[in-house]
Design an enzyme around this catalytic site. Structure first.
Site, PDB file in Angstrom:
ATOM      1  N   SER A 257     -42.388  58.469 -48.301  1.00 53.03           N
ATOM      2  CA  SER A 257     -42.315  57.677 -49.521  1.00 53.03           C
ATOM      3  C   SER A 257     -42.358  58.580 -50.766  1.00 53.03           C
ATOM      4  CB  SER A 257     -43.467  56.672 -49.490  1.00 53.03           C
ATOM      5  OG  SER A 257     -43.111  55.536 -50.200  1.00 53.03           O
ATOM      6  N   LYS A 261     -40.146  62.088 -51.429  1.00 56.04           N
ATOM      7  CA  LYS A 261     -39.437  62.625 -52.605  1.00 56.04           C
ATOM      8  C   LYS A 261     -39.975  64.043 -52.867  1.00 56.04           C
ATOM      9  CE  LYS A 261     -40.169  58.056 -54.933  1.00 56.04           C
ATOM     10  NZ  LYS A 261     -39.409  57.085 -54.232  1.00 56.04           N
ATOM     11  N   TRP A 348     -36.612  47.903 -50.296  1.00 54.31           N
ATOM     12  CA  TRP A 348     -36.937  48.506 -51.597  1.00 54.31           C
ATOM     13  C   TRP A 348     -36.452  49.955 -51.666  1.00 54.31           C
ATOM     14  CZ3 TRP A 348     -37.989  47.291 -56.329  1.00 54.31           C
ATOM     15  CH2 TRP A 348     -38.811  48.071 -57.149  1.00 54.31           C
ATOM     16  N   HIS A 398     -42.055  49.583 -44.203  1.00 51.75           N
ATOM     17  CA  HIS A 398     -42.285  50.862 -44.871  1.00 51.75           C
ATOM     18  C   HIS A 398     -43.566  51.496 -44.315  1.00 51.75           C
ATOM     19  CE1 HIS A 398     -41.923  53.641 -48.207  1.00 51.75           C
ATOM     20  NE2 HIS A 398     -43.156  53.397 -48.598  1.00 51.75           N
TER      21      HIS A 398
HETATM   22  C1  GCU Z   1     -43.497  52.474 -54.732  1.00 51.77           C
HETATM   23  C2  GCU Z   1     -42.361  53.172 -55.442  1.00 51.77           C
HETATM   24  C3  GCU Z   1     -41.494  53.956 -54.477  1.00 51.77           C
HETATM   25  C4  GCU Z   1     -42.345  54.869 -53.637  1.00 51.77           C
HETATM   26  C5  GCU Z   1     -43.432  54.079 -52.967  1.00 51.77           C
HETATM   27  C6  GCU Z   1     -44.459  54.880 -52.175  1.00 51.77           C
HETATM   28  O1  GCU Z   1     -43.001  51.436 -53.940  1.00 51.77           O
HETATM   29  O2  GCU Z   1     -41.642  52.175 -56.115  1.00 51.77           O
HETATM   30  O3  GCU Z   1     -40.551  54.727 -55.195  1.00 51.77           O
HETATM   31  O4  GCU Z   1     -41.564  55.574 -52.696  1.00 51.77           O
HETATM   32  O5  GCU Z   1     -44.190  53.389 -53.943  1.00 51.77           O
HETATM   33  O6  GCU Z   1     -44.668  56.033 -52.435  1.00 51.77           O
HETATM   34  O7  GCU Z   1     -45.106  54.250 -51.328  1.00 51.77           O
END
Ligand code: GCU
Length: 418
Positions: A257, A261, A348, A398
């Site tokens: 998540s 990144k 998402w 997720h």
């Molecule tokens: C939020 C955010 C995402 C990210 C995620 C996470 O949903 O919008 O961009 O990847 O958190 O880190 O769990």
């Protein structure tokens, strides 16, 4: 403890709220878009071989990401300042040897530091490849670890949160037994050690250490929190390279998540990571930003303004003006191993956008005579595709699951030839 987990809980709630609100999940509504070409310089000149990729196009993309997206990070410190705090043989019911290493970010030991918890197969006879991953809180570290009272006083959070002899609900995210059984190690750091994850968290983290005199916050092209977390992953790598129990040529950087990144950006810059794994990294990670599906740049910039640099703010609702998109971020990993993974219910994060990021990056591996994803057709559930760039989508939400780790272990075995 609440202070540490509150931002994570808040993020989970925000995620739900945003997902229920006015978000587009209609594939038919995704507009046509044109991606910046991976294999052309900004001048338009074609990139035809690995040499011009390495010498010209790669630096160009790196510079774009540095200034426009994540922000420039400080150079590698001249000297690595660390302390091996504890060692334990035969942890996890005899399966692991463990150590806790503190890496200090400044020159003195009084300043910010991170604790690196390392699991290696018990009694390994030679240096082992290692998966390195930042984790979301000390709770995860504890959850991996259940029960064995390895100097509780120094694994922060243990006393507060670890039910003795039980495993936390987040334990499946770190399949430590599977990793050890495959002959690999796991090294993990709590990302809060580097910078706590909330707007204003910067002052509790490492970024202020590098402000110039008179500067109260980073400039528009200087690092945000993701770059800071990623920079620390490289500092963990500095240590792993020195550890004789670790095969420093075979370190995979893993992240989920927002930490997916982070893994992509750290792996893009630091070529010592031989494999980069981005689990459901979504917008600002592997997903193509130009797709109007799930999270958008504007969502990132409004809800998590501390993650990216100041310049990135100008791309909210202006994705078409980006001189980059996620396939270019992914292409910076070439010719090393790259794994991008999605989950079906994690709309998402835009699973198709993540696949397309990997697929459109793949021609860069071709310059090195290597096969990437090898198809522009998104695979069905549980059908990993690709060679040195691999992708899967699994059923479910997720998260990071045993299925995900099983694929990463297979990929690592193929990449590392073991
Ligand atoms: C939020 C955010 C995402 C990210 C995620 C996470 O949903 O919008 O961009 O990847 O958190 O880190 O769990």
């Amino acid at each position: 403890m609440l202070k540490r987990i509150a931002p994570v809980l808040l993020a989970a709630c925000l995620r739900l709220t945003a997902q229920q609100a006015d978000v587009l999940y209609d594939e038919a509504g995704v507009p046509r878009f044109t991606l910046p070409e991976a294999l052309a310089l900004r001048s338009g000149e074609r990139v035809r071989d690995a040499k011009s990729w390495n010498n010209r196009r790669r630096p160009e993309i790196l510079a774009i990401y540095e200034t426009e997206v994540f922000g420039r990070s400080p150079a590698k410190p001249a000297k690595l300042n660390y302390e091996v705090k504890a060692l334990e043989n035969g942890a996890l019911g005899g399966k692991a040897d463990r150590k806790l290493v503190t890496v200090f970010f400044g020159e003195t030991r009084g300043g910010p530091k991170m604790d690196l918890l390392i699991y290696l197969p018990a009694g390994a006879k030679k240096a082992v490849p290692v998966f390195l991953g930042l984790n979301f809180s000390a709770i995860h570290t504890v959850a991996i670890d259940a029960g064995v009272p390895l100097g509780q006083q120094w694994v922060r959070g243990v006393k507060e949160s670890a039910p003795q002899g039980s495993r936390g609900s987040t334990a499946p995210r770190w399949q430590v037994e599977k990793i050890l059984a495959a002959g690999y190690g796991l090294a993990t750091v709590d990302y809060n050690d580097i910078e706590p994850d909330f707007v204003g968290g910067m002052k509790h983290g490492i970024r202020p250490l590098f402000l110039k005199p008179g500067q109260s916050e980073p400039a528009a092209d200087e690092w945000g929190a993701i770059a800071a977390w990623g920079w620390a992953a490289s500092r963990a790598m500095d240590y792993l390279e020195k550890d004789k129990d670790v095969d420093g040529k075979r370190v995979a950087l893993f992240g989920h998540s927002r930490l997916g990144k982070t893994a992509l950006w750290a792996g893009a810059q630091d070529t010592r990571f031989s494999i980069v794994i981005a689990n459901e990294s979504g917008e600002g990670g592997a997903a193509i930003s130009r797709r109007n599906y799930g999270e958008r740049t504007k969502d990132l910039n409004t809800r998590f303004p501390h993650w990216f640099d100041g310049n990135f703010k100008k791309y909210s609702a202006r994705e078409d003006e980006m001189p980059f998109d996620s396939h270019l971020l992914l292409s910076l990993i070439a010719p090393r191993g790259l794994y991008v993974a999605s989950a079906e219910e994690d709309r998402w994060s835009d699973p198709r956008g993540e696949f397309l990021g990997a697929a459109n990056a793949s021609p860069v591996w071709g310059l090195f005579g290597k096969k990437g994803i090898g198809t522009m057709e998104m695979p069905g559930l549980h059908q990993p595709v690709g060679d040195h760039v691999r992708y899967h989508i699994r059923a479910g939400k997720h998260d990071v699951t045993a299925y995900d780790w099983e694929q990463y272990l297979k990929f690592a075995a193929a990449e590392w030839g073991r």
